[in-house]
Design an enzyme around this catalytic site. Structure first.
Site, PDB file in Angstrom:
ATOM      1  N   LYS A  13      46.984  36.079  56.023  1.00  0.00           N
ATOM      2  CA  LYS A  13      46.960  34.530  55.948  1.00  0.00           C
ATOM      3  C   LYS A  13      48.576  33.917  55.615  1.00  0.00           C
ATOM      4  O   LYS A  13      48.919  32.941  56.309  1.00  0.00           O
ATOM      5  CB  LYS A  13      46.115  33.954  54.652  1.00  0.00           C
ATOM      6  CG  LYS A  13      44.852  33.571  55.286  1.00  0.00           C
ATOM      7  CD  LYS A  13      44.146  32.734  54.023  1.00  0.00           C
ATOM      8  CE  LYS A  13      44.176  33.468  52.598  1.00  0.00           C
ATOM      9  NZ  LYS A  13      43.504  32.899  51.709  1.00  0.00           N
ATOM     10  N   ARG A  88      37.435  25.925  48.376  1.00  0.00           N
ATOM     11  CA  ARG A  88      36.826  26.924  47.976  1.00  0.00           C
ATOM     12  C   ARG A  88      35.418  27.097  47.763  1.00  0.00           C
ATOM     13  O   ARG A  88      34.689  27.968  47.774  1.00  0.00           O
ATOM     14  CB  ARG A  88      37.361  27.353  46.465  1.00  0.00           C
ATOM     15  CG  ARG A  88      38.737  28.277  46.519  1.00  0.00           C
ATOM     16  CD  ARG A  88      38.166  29.625  46.703  1.00  0.00           C
ATOM     17  NE  ARG A  88      39.289  30.467  47.322  1.00  0.00           N
ATOM     18  CZ  ARG A  88      40.229  31.048  46.667  1.00  0.00           C
ATOM     19  NH1 ARG A  88      39.997  31.287  45.298  1.00  0.00           N
ATOM     20  NH2 ARG A  88      41.053  32.008  46.860  1.00  0.00           N
ATOM     21  N   ARG A 127      48.995  49.387  47.949  1.00  0.00           N
ATOM     22  CA  ARG A 127      50.155  48.596  47.409  1.00  0.00           C
ATOM     23  C   ARG A 127      50.562  49.495  46.310  1.00  0.00           C
ATOM     24  O   ARG A 127      49.960  49.882  45.474  1.00  0.00           O
ATOM     25  CB  ARG A 127      49.938  47.141  46.939  1.00  0.00           C
ATOM     26  CG  ARG A 127      49.529  46.289  48.166  1.00  0.00           C
ATOM     27  CD  ARG A 127      49.817  44.884  47.811  1.00  0.00           C
ATOM     28  NE  ARG A 127      48.999  44.545  46.786  1.00  0.00           N
ATOM     29  CZ  ARG A 127      48.590  43.116  46.623  1.00  0.00           C
ATOM     30  NH1 ARG A 127      49.227  42.272  47.530  1.00  0.00           N
ATOM     31  NH2 ARG A 127      47.888  42.885  45.714  1.00  0.00           N
ATOM     32  N   ARG A 160      49.216  48.810  40.569  1.00  0.00           N
ATOM     33  CA  ARG A 160      48.732  48.038  39.547  1.00  0.00           C
ATOM     34  C   ARG A 160      47.244  48.060  39.250  1.00  0.00           C
ATOM     35  O   ARG A 160      46.563  48.355  40.476  1.00  0.00           O
ATOM     36  CB  ARG A 160      49.125  46.479  40.122  1.00  0.00           C
ATOM     37  CG  ARG A 160      50.711  45.906  39.858  1.00  0.00           C
ATOM     38  CD  ARG A 160      51.077  44.790  40.460  1.00  0.00           C
ATOM     39  NE  ARG A 160      49.894  43.901  40.760  1.00  0.00           N
ATOM     40  CZ  ARG A 160      49.858  42.631  41.036  1.00  0.00           C
ATOM     41  NH1 ARG A 160      50.918  42.321  41.626  1.00  0.00           N
ATOM     42  NH2 ARG A 160      48.939  42.125  41.178  1.00  0.00           N
ATOM     43  N   ARG A 171      36.629  42.115  43.953  1.00  0.00           N
ATOM     44  CA  ARG A 171      37.597  40.851  44.153  1.00  0.00           C
ATOM     45  C   ARG A 171      36.961  40.341  45.620  1.00  0.00           C
ATOM     46  O   ARG A 171      36.674  39.326  45.766  1.00  0.00           O
ATOM     47  CB  ARG A 171      38.975  40.994  44.257  1.00  0.00           C
ATOM     48  CG  ARG A 171      39.672  39.848  43.611  1.00  0.00           C
ATOM     49  CD  ARG A 171      41.098  40.564  43.117  1.00  0.00           C
ATOM     50  NE  ARG A 171      42.065  40.429  44.276  1.00  0.00           N
ATOM     51  CZ  ARG A 171      43.079  41.366  44.579  1.00  0.00           C
ATOM     52  NH1 ARG A 171      43.279  42.097  43.344  1.00  0.00           N
ATOM     53  NH2 ARG A 171      43.741  41.330  45.194  1.00  0.00           N
TER      54      ARG A 171
END
Ligand code: ZN
Length: 240
Positions: A13, A88, A127, A160, A171
């Site tokens: 995005k 949202r 990541r 992380r 998530r």
């Protein structure tokens, strides 16, 4: 033109938001960034948001709506804007519709970057971050020259906790549950689904066609109101 960008974390995005902003010369507004800015500036809004977030809650519709109206009422938004991270919820979408009508802004163009969860999981869980300078790498797209080592300072890279596969999956599922009713709300001629698995340039090409087609839409006439729209709670300080 008014663009609403929908897409899960990792859907690309940010790239498309910058692309549209440059092409159409309209600001790209991220509610996440705005909330963080309000918190930093310690405005009344920011302090309320901080209290809610610290207690583990979600910032409620009223607060986010107020924040968005405050930003969208600025001069640079008169020709339109791109919203990322808002609305949202369906009540937020209804509120935004009312605001756009009153302001004489066009119906939003909804762009949904759709990427299967499995692809997003592999993107996000690839990541790695430097333990010293916080630079972020991605083993799929932007791997370090030497495995596990930061190009910049030679420190070790780590994953992380919130990039672990399990957390990422949770998530994303949370995001999808939230997004479903919203996408149904916006279904219609202004809704555009784009396959987010294509290369960024291909996606930009599709986005370009959409924003050119929608640019032909005539703006609506503003609706006069007896009372001005006052954001709640009243903003104490302006942030720019
Ligand atoms: Zn580093």
């Amino acid at each position: 033109m008014v663009v609403l960008l929908f897409g899960a974390p990792g859907s690309g995005k940010g790239t498309q938001s910058r692309f549209i902003s440059e092409r159409r010369k309209i600001p790209a507004i991220s509610t996440g960034d705005m909330l963080r800015a309000e918190c930093r500036a310690e405005t009344e809004l920011g302090l309320t948001a901080r209290t809610v977030l610290a207690s583990g809650g979600l910032v409620d519709d009223e607060l986010v709506n107020a924040l968005v109206v405050k930003r969208l009422s600025k001069r640079d938004c008169r020709q339109g804007f791109i919203l990322d991270g808002y609305p949202r919820t369906v009540p937020q979408a209804i509120f935004l519709d009312g605001f756009l009508k009153r302001s004489g802004l066009p119906h939003p163009t909804v762009i949904h970057l759709d990427v299967p969860i499995a692809v997003l999981v592999s993107r996000l869980s690839s990541r790695r971050q430097c333990s010293s300078c916080d630079r972020v790498y991605n083993l799929l797209y932007r791997p370090p020259v030497k495995g596990g080592i930061c190009d910049h300072d030679g420190h070790k890279l780590f994953q992380r906790n919130d990039d672990s596969e399990e957390v990422v999956r949770q998530r994303l599922e949370g995001y999808q549950n939230l997004c479903g009713p919203l996408l149904r709300y916006y279904s219609g001629p202004h809704y555009h689904r784009i396959d987010g698995q294509c290369a960024p340039q291909q996606i930009s090409e599709q986005v370009k066609k959409l924003i050119l087609a929608d640019a032909k839409d005539k703006p609506r006439k503003p609706v006069r109101r007896a009372t001005p729209l006052v954001p709640y709670p009243a903003p104490s300080t302006e942030i720019s």
